[in-house]
Write a protein that holds these residues in place. Structure first.
Motif, PDB file in Angstrom:
ATOM      1  N   ARG A 143       0.795  -1.226   0.000  1.00  0.00           N
ATOM      2  CA  ARG A 143       0.000   0.000   0.000  1.00  0.00           C
ATOM      3  C   ARG A 143       0.830   1.280   0.000  1.00  0.00           C
ATOM      4  O   ARG A 143       0.286   2.381  -0.002  1.00  0.00           O
ATOM      5  CB  ARG A 143      -0.952   0.001   1.201  1.00  0.00           C
ATOM      6  N   GLY A 144       2.131   1.159   0.023  1.00  0.00           N
ATOM      7  CA  GLY A 144       2.982   2.328  -0.068  1.00  0.00           C
ATOM      8  C   GLY A 144       2.807   3.285   1.103  1.00  0.00           C
ATOM      9  O   GLY A 144       2.851   2.893   2.267  1.00  0.00           O
ATOM     10  N   ALA A 145       2.569   4.573   0.799  1.00  0.00           N
ATOM     11  CA  ALA A 145       2.464   5.598   1.842  1.00  0.00           C
ATOM     12  C   ALA A 145       1.306   5.318   2.797  1.00  0.00           C
ATOM     13  O   ALA A 145       1.413   5.547   4.009  1.00  0.00           O
ATOM     14  CB  ALA A 145       2.295   6.975   1.201  1.00  0.00           C
ATOM     15  N   GLU A 146       0.203   4.814   2.255  1.00  0.00           N
ATOM     16  CA  GLU A 146      -0.938   4.481   3.112  1.00  0.00           C
ATOM     17  C   GLU A 146      -0.566   3.365   4.093  1.00  0.00           C
ATOM     18  O   GLU A 146      -0.923   3.402   5.271  1.00  0.00           O
ATOM     19  CB  GLU A 146      -2.131   4.022   2.252  1.00  0.00           C
ATOM     20  N   GLY A 147       0.183   2.384   3.589  1.00  0.00           N
ATOM     21  CA  GLY A 147       0.635   1.304   4.458  1.00  0.00           C
ATOM     22  C   GLY A 147       1.608   1.793   5.511  1.00  0.00           C
ATOM     23  O   GLY A 147       1.591   1.331   6.658  1.00  0.00           O
ATOM     24  N   ALA A 148       2.461   2.743   5.139  1.00  0.00           N
ATOM     25  CA  ALA A 148       3.408   3.315   6.103  1.00  0.00           C
ATOM     26  C   ALA A 148       2.676   4.051   7.215  1.00  0.00           C
ATOM     27  O   ALA A 148       3.056   3.969   8.391  1.00  0.00           O
ATOM     28  CB  ALA A 148       4.376   4.247   5.388  1.00  0.00           C
ATOM     29  N   ASP A 149       1.616   4.764   6.854  1.00  0.00           N
ATOM     30  CA  ASP A 149       0.808   5.460   7.871  1.00  0.00           C
ATOM     31  C   ASP A 149       0.161   4.458   8.827  1.00  0.00           C
ATOM     32  O   ASP A 149       0.093   4.686  10.040  1.00  0.00           O
ATOM     33  CB  ASP A 149      -0.273   6.313   7.203  1.00  0.00           C
ATOM     34  N   PHE A 150      -0.327   3.363   8.270  1.00  0.00           N
ATOM     35  CA  PHE A 150      -0.944   2.320   9.102  1.00  0.00           C
ATOM     36  C   PHE A 150       0.104   1.721  10.041  1.00  0.00           C
ATOM     37  O   PHE A 150      -0.144   1.534  11.242  1.00  0.00           O
ATOM     38  CB  PHE A 150      -1.540   1.234   8.209  1.00  0.00           C
ATOM     39  N   ALA A 151       1.282   1.396   9.497  1.00  0.00           N
ATOM     40  CA  ALA A 151       2.339   0.780  10.301  1.00  0.00           C
ATOM     41  C   ALA A 151       2.724   1.652  11.481  1.00  0.00           C
ATOM     42  O   ALA A 151       3.035   1.154  12.569  1.00  0.00           O
ATOM     43  CB  ALA A 151       3.562   0.490   9.427  1.00  0.00           C
ATOM     44  N   ALA A 152       2.686   2.983  11.277  1.00  0.00           N
ATOM     45  CA  ALA A 152       3.042   3.906  12.356  1.00  0.00           C
ATOM     46  C   ALA A 152       2.037   3.873  13.498  1.00  0.00           C
ATOM     47  O   ALA A 152       2.336   4.320  14.611  1.00  0.00           O
ATOM     48  CB  ALA A 152       3.164   5.322  11.806  1.00  0.00           C
ATOM     49  N   ARG A 153       0.843   3.358  13.247  1.00  0.00           N
ATOM     50  CA  ARG A 153      -0.188   3.262  14.298  1.00  0.00           C
ATOM     51  C   ARG A 153      -0.043   1.995  15.135  1.00  0.00           C
ATOM     52  O   ARG A 153      -0.715   1.858  16.157  1.00  0.00           O
ATOM     53  CB  ARG A 153      -1.584   3.299  13.666  1.00  0.00           C
ATOM     54  N   ILE A 154       0.797   1.058  14.708  1.00  0.00           N
ATOM     55  CA  ILE A 154       1.013  -0.173  15.478  1.00  0.00           C
ATOM     56  C   ILE A 154       1.971   0.159  16.612  1.00  0.00           C
ATOM     57  O   ILE A 154       3.148   0.446  16.390  1.00  0.00           O
ATOM     58  CB  ILE A 154       1.563  -1.291  14.582  1.00  0.00           C
ATOM     59  N   LYS A 155       1.472   0.097  17.835  1.00  0.00           N
ATOM     60  CA  LYS A 155       2.215   0.612  18.993  1.00  0.00           C
ATOM     61  C   LYS A 155       2.806  -0.464  19.890  1.00  0.00           C
ATOM     62  O   LYS A 155       3.589  -0.151  20.794  1.00  0.00           O
ATOM     63  CB  LYS A 155       1.290   1.509  19.829  1.00  0.00           C
TER      64      LYS A 155
END
Length: 312
Positions: A143-155
């Motif tokens: 998902r590219g940038a969208e996937g990177a944004d999602f990954a940043a929410r995994i805490k």
């Protein structure tokens, strides 16, 4: 009187429509349990509501029952965390594209909606739940940038008896043949024959191996592109036992050594004499302490909309 009753009925229908639009359908075999409730008794929902409350995504072991997984969900809901729980079935692992990848894509879509994308996320994976998490990571990579944004929410994450790709033939064959009684089939003729068939199915030279290898590579940290805030570099606990006959402790340590290299603070909780995904019943107090520590650290900066002190 009739007019008042008609208005009340209309209002009820409207409220249901609003609620349905504010919730997102989860994939089959997946339930939602809200924070602040007794997850062992609360009625399961089949959709994730809108909101900013932290959510724990529980990826169960193959053949896990809802009643069993609710005991783990309760460790989160009592701490102010919503729960999505996937009741893993053999087909999720045996059919990696049509069931495995598609299920995690659906969960990613639900958690990426405009009214859910502010939810911080943590993951607890059991056994082959690690394979499903690898599927999620590969999906985020696509998902590219969208996937990177999602990954940043995994805490944060907790892992209970995680199984890598090499452990799938034995673990899956045992789960299928056990018939709901853990370990009953281990070493039987039927279990060993099915294991041999799955080993052939997952042969490195076979066409199916690529899907399992992609998940394994993601869990080993090989699949993150530029712009990713590594989902491995988060507070993490791994719970396992040297007595586990399904997954080898040296394989577990090899994976999480790489997570440490990625920046994760990994706690290893080694239980003595316990079998595969059987650590909670053996020592509930210790198990809860491990989970509670990760929850506190993962959600230390919970959204302002969450009641103060809910995360504990």
């Amino acid at each position: 009187m009739l007019l008042g009753r008609r208005r009340q009925t209309t209002r009820t229908v409207w409220d249901r429509l609003v609620c349905s639009r504010a919730a997102h359908s989860l994939p089959p075999h997946t339930i939602f349990l809200p924070a602040g409730r007794d997850s062992t008794k609360e009625r399961a929902q089949r959709a994730l509501p809108a909101g900013r409350t932290p959510v724990a995504c529980l990826l169960g072991w193959v053949g896990c029952g809802e009643r069993a997984l609710r005991k783990y969900a309760d460790l989160y809901t009592r701490r102010g965390v919503d729960v999505i729980a996937l009741l893993l079935k053999p087909q999720h692992v045996a059919l990696p594209v049509s069931r495995g990848e598609s299920t995690m894509k659906c969960i990613a879509d639900v958690l990426s909606a405009a009214d859910t994308r502010e939810r911080p996320i943590m993951v607890q994976g059991f056994s082959a739940g690690a394979f499903m998490y690898g599927n999620l990571l590969t999906e985020l990579g696509r998902r590219g940038a969208e996937g990177a944004d999602f990954a940043a929410r995994i805490k944060g994450s907790v892992w209970d008896s995680p199984v890598d790709a090499s452990g799938v033939p034995f673990g899956l064959s045992r789960a299928i043949m056990d018939g709901g009684v853990a370990g009953r089939s281990e070493g039987t003729v039927g279990q060993r024959l099915l294991q041999s068939a799955l080993e052939a199915y997952l042969s490195p030279s076979g066409p199916m191996r690529q899907y399992y290898q992609a998940s394994s590579d993601a869990m080993h940290g090989k699949a993150f592109g530029a712009g990713f805030s590594s989902p491995l570099a988060v507070p993490t606990a791994v719970i396992y036992s040297e007595a586990d006959t399904v997954t080898r402790s040296e394989d577990i340590r090899a994976v999480f050594d790489k997570w440490r290299e990625a920046g994760s603070a990994v706690e290893e909780a080694v239980f003595e004499g316990t079998q595969h995904v059987s650590h909670l019943p053996a020592d509930p107090g210790r198990y809860e302490q491990v989970v509670a520590r990760v929850v506190r650290e993962a959600f230390a900066g919970a959204p302002a909309g969450l009641a103060a002190g809910a995360i504990r």
